[in-house]
Design an enzyme around this catalytic site. Sequence first.
Site, PDB file in Angstrom:
ATOM      1  N   GLY A 140       0.852  -1.195   0.000  1.00 17.62           N
ATOM      2  CA  GLY A 140       0.000   0.000   0.000  1.00 17.62           C
ATOM      3  C   GLY A 140       0.880   1.235   0.000  1.00 17.62           C
ATOM      4  N   GLY A 191      -0.317   9.046   0.798  1.00 13.46           N
ATOM      5  CA  GLY A 191       0.288  10.370   0.653  1.00 13.46           C
ATOM      6  C   GLY A 191       1.764  10.369   0.979  1.00 13.46           C
ATOM      7  CG  PHE A 192       2.584  11.770   4.623  1.00 13.47           C
ATOM      8  CD1 PHE A 192       1.477  12.609   4.423  1.00 13.47           C
ATOM      9  CD2 PHE A 192       2.629  11.025   5.794  1.00 13.47           C
ATOM     10  CE1 PHE A 192       0.483  12.706   5.394  1.00 13.47           C
ATOM     11  CE2 PHE A 192       1.634  11.115   6.755  1.00 13.47           C
ATOM     12  CZ  PHE A 192       0.557  11.954   6.558  1.00 13.47           C
ATOM     13  CB  ALA A 193       2.809   6.498   4.860  1.00 12.99           C
ATOM     14  CE  LYS A 194       8.878   2.742   0.721  1.00 14.46           C
ATOM     15  NZ  LYS A 194       9.781   2.681  -0.434  1.00 14.46           N
ATOM     16  CB  VAL A 195       1.702  -0.190   4.056  1.00  9.74           C
ATOM     17  CG1 VAL A 195       1.556  -1.337   5.040  1.00  9.74           C
ATOM     18  CG2 VAL A 195       1.051   1.074   4.611  1.00  9.74           C
ATOM     19  CE  LYS A 213       0.906   5.541   7.986  1.00  9.31           C
ATOM     20  NZ  LYS A 213      -0.349   5.921   8.676  1.00  9.31           N
ATOM     21  CG  ASP A 270      -9.302   8.781   6.059  1.00  8.15           C
ATOM     22  OD1 ASP A 270      -8.142   8.518   5.703  1.00  8.15           O
ATOM     23  OD2 ASP A 270     -10.237   8.951   5.248  1.00  8.15           O
TER      24      ASP A 270
HETATM   25  C1  LIG Z   1      -2.832   0.495  13.395  1.00  6.24           C
HETATM   26  O1  LIG Z   1      -2.789  -0.028  12.119  1.00  6.24           O
HETATM   27  C2  LIG Z   1      -2.419   0.746  11.078  1.00  6.24           C
HETATM   28  C3  LIG Z   1      -2.141   2.103  11.234  1.00  6.24           C
HETATM   29  C4  LIG Z   1      -1.760   2.831  10.098  1.00  6.24           C
HETATM   30  O2  LIG Z   1      -1.497   4.127  10.206  1.00  6.24           O
HETATM   31  C5  LIG Z   1      -1.691   2.222   8.860  1.00  6.24           C
HETATM   32  C6  LIG Z   1      -1.969   0.872   8.738  1.00  6.24           C
HETATM   33  N1  LIG Z   1      -1.869   0.356   7.484  1.00  6.24           N
HETATM   34  C7  LIG Z   1      -1.941  -0.937   7.016  1.00  6.24           C
HETATM   35  C8  LIG Z   1      -1.804  -2.084   7.805  1.00  6.24           C
HETATM   36  C9  LIG Z   1      -1.925  -3.322   7.223  1.00  6.24           C
HETATM   37  C10 LIG Z   1      -2.154  -3.440   5.849  1.00  6.24           C
HETATM   38  C11 LIG Z   1      -2.320  -4.799   5.289  1.00  6.24           C
HETATM   39  O3  LIG Z   1      -2.155  -5.789   5.974  1.00  6.24           O
HETATM   40  N2  LIG Z   1      -2.694  -4.827   3.986  1.00  6.24           N
HETATM   41  C12 LIG Z   1      -2.943  -5.898   3.171  1.00  6.24           C
HETATM   42  C13 LIG Z   1      -2.771  -7.239   3.548  1.00  6.24           C
HETATM   43  C14 LIG Z   1      -3.042  -8.265   2.645  1.00  6.24           C
HETATM   44  C15 LIG Z   1      -3.507  -7.966   1.366  1.00  6.24           C
HETATM   45  C16 LIG Z   1      -3.682  -6.622   0.996  1.00  6.24           C
HETATM   46  C17 LIG Z   1      -3.410  -5.598   1.884  1.00  6.24           C
HETATM   47  C18 LIG Z   1      -2.270  -2.283   5.069  1.00  6.24           C
HETATM   48  O4  LIG Z   1      -2.506  -2.407   3.738  1.00  6.24           O
HETATM   49  C19 LIG Z   1      -2.312  -1.226   2.947  1.00  6.24           C
HETATM   50  C20 LIG Z   1      -3.437  -1.115   1.955  1.00  6.24           C
HETATM   51  C21 LIG Z   1      -4.761  -0.979   2.656  1.00  6.24           C
HETATM   52  N3  LIG Z   1      -5.591   0.055   2.046  1.00  6.24           N
HETATM   53  C22 LIG Z   1      -2.179  -1.038   5.662  1.00  6.24           C
HETATM   54  C23 LIG Z   1      -2.355   0.117   9.854  1.00  6.24           C
END
Ligand SMILES: COc1cc(O)cc(Nc2ccc(C(=O)Nc3ccccc3)c(OCCC[NH3+])c2)c1
Length: 356
Positions: free
Chosen positions: A38, A41-45, A60, A152
């Site tokens: 993911g 804006g100013f972050a990537k996961v 993140k 949000d």
């Molecule tokens: C407290 O948890 C937070 C705080 C925060 O500021 C950001 C995030 N962002 C996350 C956390 C986990 C995922 C994730 O597990 N995604 C994922 C897993 C399997 C398949 C597809 C996506 C995450 O995903 C980013 C895209 C979600 N729109 C963001 C957690």
Amino acid sequence: YLLERIGHVSHGGEDFEAEKMARYPVLRGLYELDKTIGCGGFAKVKLATHILTGEKVAIKIMDKRSLGENLHRVRVELDALQTLSHHHISQLYQVLETESHFFLVVEYCSGGELFDHIVEKNRLSEKEARAAFRQIVSAVAYLHSLGFVHRDLKPENVLLDKDLNMKLIDFGLCAKPNGGLKGFLYTSCGSPTYAAPELVLGKKYLGHEVDVWSMGVLLYALLCGFLPFDDDKIDTLYKKILDGKYEEPSWLTMESRRLIRSMLQIDPKKRIRVDELLNHPWVMRGFREPVCVNNSSNMKEYDIQCVGLLARQRNVSPEDMWELLSKWKYDYNTATYFLMLNRKRRGLPVRLFGPG
Ligand SMILES: COc1cc(O)cc(Nc2ccc(C(=O)Nc3ccccc3)c(OCCC[NH3+])c2)c1
């Protein structure tokens, strides 16, 4: 320099891995970075593996330079996340900070976005929508009970774990208005499609109502498979939101229509409140109990097996280990303990890799 050096010798494969780790030396030996899941804006996961337990996590990564004035939002989010511990809120495991980056190590939600589940099923039945909605209401009510507002809430910020439990994420815009919810929140934020009229108008508003509006949009999306207010032109979208008019597809029952109408009330004072949602007739149908608020996942309790295992790993006494852990510094020990507890609660064997 470091990347350049590796660049010269890299021939793909493990060097690529090494190069990725070299970019964030602070993670070396603690987490193994995987693909990006993911970027906002100013972050990537990024997906990552917590080395000592082998458990998957999400990290993140925020570049401080591009954060600019949003830096204070990170502090607000960190404050919130270190207080929150709820079954339907993605758990914070560790916080790392270097002079150039913030790293938030959080719960990985392998089921992905709720949005993708709605799209692939076209729309959910009332029964499925109710089950999901109850979990979201539980998380939001818990958040509000601690004086926080998410601001949000949108399908992209509701993820699913492997057991298809809802998990709220991304508290980057959440706020704890000074003086609890009595304070007024002025900064307009969040994504317009889910933004409440008072947000769009930039009016002073009491935050918790905006989360009710967004949950109304979420419930509508669950039951209909599309959004109540949508338009590619932003000002037309705003007009539609302020007008508060939306389609009610034929398949919606009268009760669903009534509940959605009570949440998508333009006037925040007329909008249903979260505590009225907890035992709303539609929310209760088929259930004996109202939505429970403090569904806290009490991660901060003493577990003799996990403390013992970590103590041996760290070569200290269990008492000293607990002394260290119960400071809840959200360091690698906190992350390791929470992940061990997670595994134990899922009925999996608790074990640690690594020397010793
Ligand atoms: C407290 O948890 C937070 C705080 C925060 O500021 C950001 C995030 N962002 C996350 C956390 C986990 C995922 C994730 O597990 N995604 C994922 C897993 C399997 C398949 C597809 C996506 C995450 O995903 C980013 C895209 C979600 N729109 C963001 C957690």
